[in-house]
Design a protein around this motif. Structure first.
Motif, mmCIF file in Angstrom:
data_model
loop_
_atom_site.group_PDB
_atom_site.id
_atom_site.type_symbol
_atom_site.label_atom_id
_atom_site.label_comp_id
_atom_site.label_asym_id
_atom_site.label_seq_id
_atom_site.Cartn_x
_atom_site.Cartn_y
_atom_site.Cartn_z
ATOM 1 N N CYS A 1 10.854 -2.865 10.955
ATOM 2 C CA CYS A 1 10.242 -2.937 9.628
ATOM 3 C C CYS A 1 8.812 -2.393 9.724
ATOM 4 N N ASP A 2 8.437 -1.494 8.811
ATOM 5 C CA ASP A 2 7.145 -0.813 8.868
ATOM 6 C C ASP A 2 6.093 -1.421 7.949
ATOM 7 N N LEU A 3 6.515 -1.821 6.757
ATOM 8 C CA LEU A 3 5.597 -2.277 5.709
ATOM 9 C C LEU A 3 5.872 -3.730 5.344
ATOM 10 N N PHE A 4 4.803 -4.508 5.149
ATOM 11 C CA PHE A 4 4.912 -5.914 4.763
ATOM 12 C C PHE A 4 4.507 -6.049 3.292
ATOM 13 N N LEU A 5 5.411 -6.566 2.491
ATOM 14 C CA LEU A 5 5.154 -6.758 1.063
ATOM 15 C C LEU A 5 4.773 -8.212 0.822
ATOM 16 N N MET A 6 3.537 -8.444 0.386
ATOM 17 C CA MET A 6 3.043 -9.805 0.128
ATOM 18 C C MET A 6 2.442 -9.838 -1.272
ATOM 19 N N CYS A 7 3.254 -10.291 -2.224
ATOM 20 C CA CYS A 7 2.901 -10.126 -3.633
ATOM 21 C C CYS A 7 2.056 -11.257 -4.202
ATOM 22 N N ASN B 1 -2.756 -0.781 7.074
ATOM 23 C CA ASN B 1 -1.828 0.356 7.010
ATOM 24 C C ASN B 1 -0.383 -0.084 6.831
ATOM 25 N N HIS B 2 -0.122 -1.372 7.079
ATOM 26 C CA HIS B 2 1.247 -1.904 7.003
ATOM 27 C C HIS B 2 1.403 -2.922 5.874
ATOM 28 N N LEU B 3 0.456 -2.952 4.955
ATOM 29 C CA LEU B 3 0.405 -4.057 3.985
ATOM 30 C C LEU B 3 0.360 -3.566 2.545
ATOM 31 N N ILE B 4 1.248 -4.140 1.716
ATOM 32 C CA ILE B 4 1.194 -3.962 0.259
ATOM 33 C C ILE B 4 1.023 -5.346 -0.350
ATOM 34 N N VAL B 5 0.001 -5.516 -1.192
ATOM 35 C CA VAL B 5 -0.323 -6.838 -1.735
ATOM 36 C C VAL B 5 -0.199 -6.863 -3.255
#
Length: 356
Positions: A277-283, A5-9
């Motif tokens: 910080c709510d969302l973690f961006l890990m590209c 829920n806190h992750l964008i990959v």
């Protein structure tokens, strides 16, 4: 509560690898971020679009999510990811006189790719001409003009159905190093920050921009020895309490060298969420990236809840902000655009260049 829920990959390429499928199905991230590597270049529009459509469908299938943040870095200049015929708009600084018009055109093209979140506008100020990473990505050299132009750009995205994100809080315009490569340090006082760097963010917050991205920068005078991404005094103190931002705070890419090693250490996830910080961006887009780090951070999230260093109320508050934004985020399908639209947009891009 689960970390997805806190992750964008990011994903590896134009098709999902077994490792991509494992991460998507195991963690079920709430979003994905696309880069140039996710599009087949050198092929016809119809051909690369079909491949990309299949990739987008597969991502939703493996995450088992109907609603997602489908995002991309798309600013103009060198920050354009999809291949032609997607319009090559110039840098924001060049397009500033037509900011809203350009944003509307960009939004049309992004929606046709199924994208609903643009990591823009840049709310930094073109204050340091030797800045190696921001420069003309910013809208102007003065805070007031940068603020008003970023505001116009935001309005263009919003009225066209794209979720916008102001970046990089609390300001990346005055750095002399690139946070993709190292951790920049800015010895600004809080007063100096308020008089310049914060002005565009304050303007965008007043207009209810829904997302703000952190900067991987050390501000010793304000945030002590912690980068802005997990500094309580910067995120909870300045952004949330002083500026009144109630939307979603997202990290810049945690695979960037400025902070990558810090996110291989236990406790950093808790520090980041506790800071606001709510969302973690890990590209997964740089040599330092690895799915092992994503696994480690997800496990550290669980351990932090178990050992009490991360309070459930903090996670619930972050979840609430994310879920609210997700409910407001339109979901688009991948569709071809008419050639006439691209022609109109190319004429707009040329007009921007001649106005500079």
């Amino acid at each position: 509560m689960f970390f997805g829920n806190h992750l964008i990959v990011g994903v590896s390429g134009t098709a999902l690898t077994d490792e991509d499928k494992r991460i998507l199905s195991k963690l079920k991230p709430v979003g994905v971020c696309f880069f140039a590597k996710n599009f087949r270049d050198g092929e016809s529009y119809e051909s690369w679009l079909q491949t990309f459509k299949k990739l987008s469908q597969d991502i939703r299938e493996y995450t088992e999510r109907e609603s997602m943040f489908i995002s991309i870095d798309h600013e103009g200049g060198r920050v354009i990811r999809p291949p032609l015929p997607i319009t090559r708009f110039p840098y924001s600084y060049v397009c500033r006189k037509r900011a809203r018009e350009v944003a509307i055109a960009m939004a049309v093209e992004l929606k046709s790719l199924g994208i609903n979140v643009s990591w823009s506008p840049v709310a930094d100020i073109f204050s340091n001409p030797k800045n190696p990473i921001i420069g003309p990505r910013a809208f102007d050299i003065t805070p007031e003009t940068a603020a008003q132009t970023a505001r116009e750009y935001f309005f263009g995205l919003r009225e066209s159905g794209i979720i916008a994100c102001a970046k990089h809080f609390p300001g990346h315009g005055d750095t002399s190093s690139d946070s993709h490569l190292e951790l920049p340090v800015l010895n600004l006082t809080k007063s100096e920050l308020q008089q310049r760097e914060l002005i565009p963010f304050k303007t965008l917050i007043a207009e209810q921009i829904p997302l703000i991205m952190t900067a991987h920068i050390l501000f010793p005078e304000i945030g002590g020895d912690k980068p802005a991404t997990f500094s309580q005094s910067i995120l909870n103190g300045i952004l949330r309490e002083e500026l009144g931002f109630q939307g979603v705070v997202v990290s810049d890419d945690l695979d960037m060298k400025a902070v990558a090693d810090m996110y291989s250490q236990s406790g950093t996830v808790a520090h980041t969420l506790n800071a606001g910080c709510d969302l973690f961006l890990m590209c997964g887009n740089l040599p330092s990236s690895s799915t092992e780090r994503i696994d480690f951070i997800a496990e550290d999230f669980v351990k932090s809840l178990e050992n009490g260093s991360l309070d459930e109320s903090v996670v619930e508050a972050a979840n609430g902000r994310i879920e609210k934004l997700l409910r407001e985020t339109p979901q688009y399908s991948v569709e071809m655009l008419d050639e006439k639209i691209f022609l109109e947009h190319s004429q707009l891009a040329i007009a921007c260049s001649f106005e500079e």
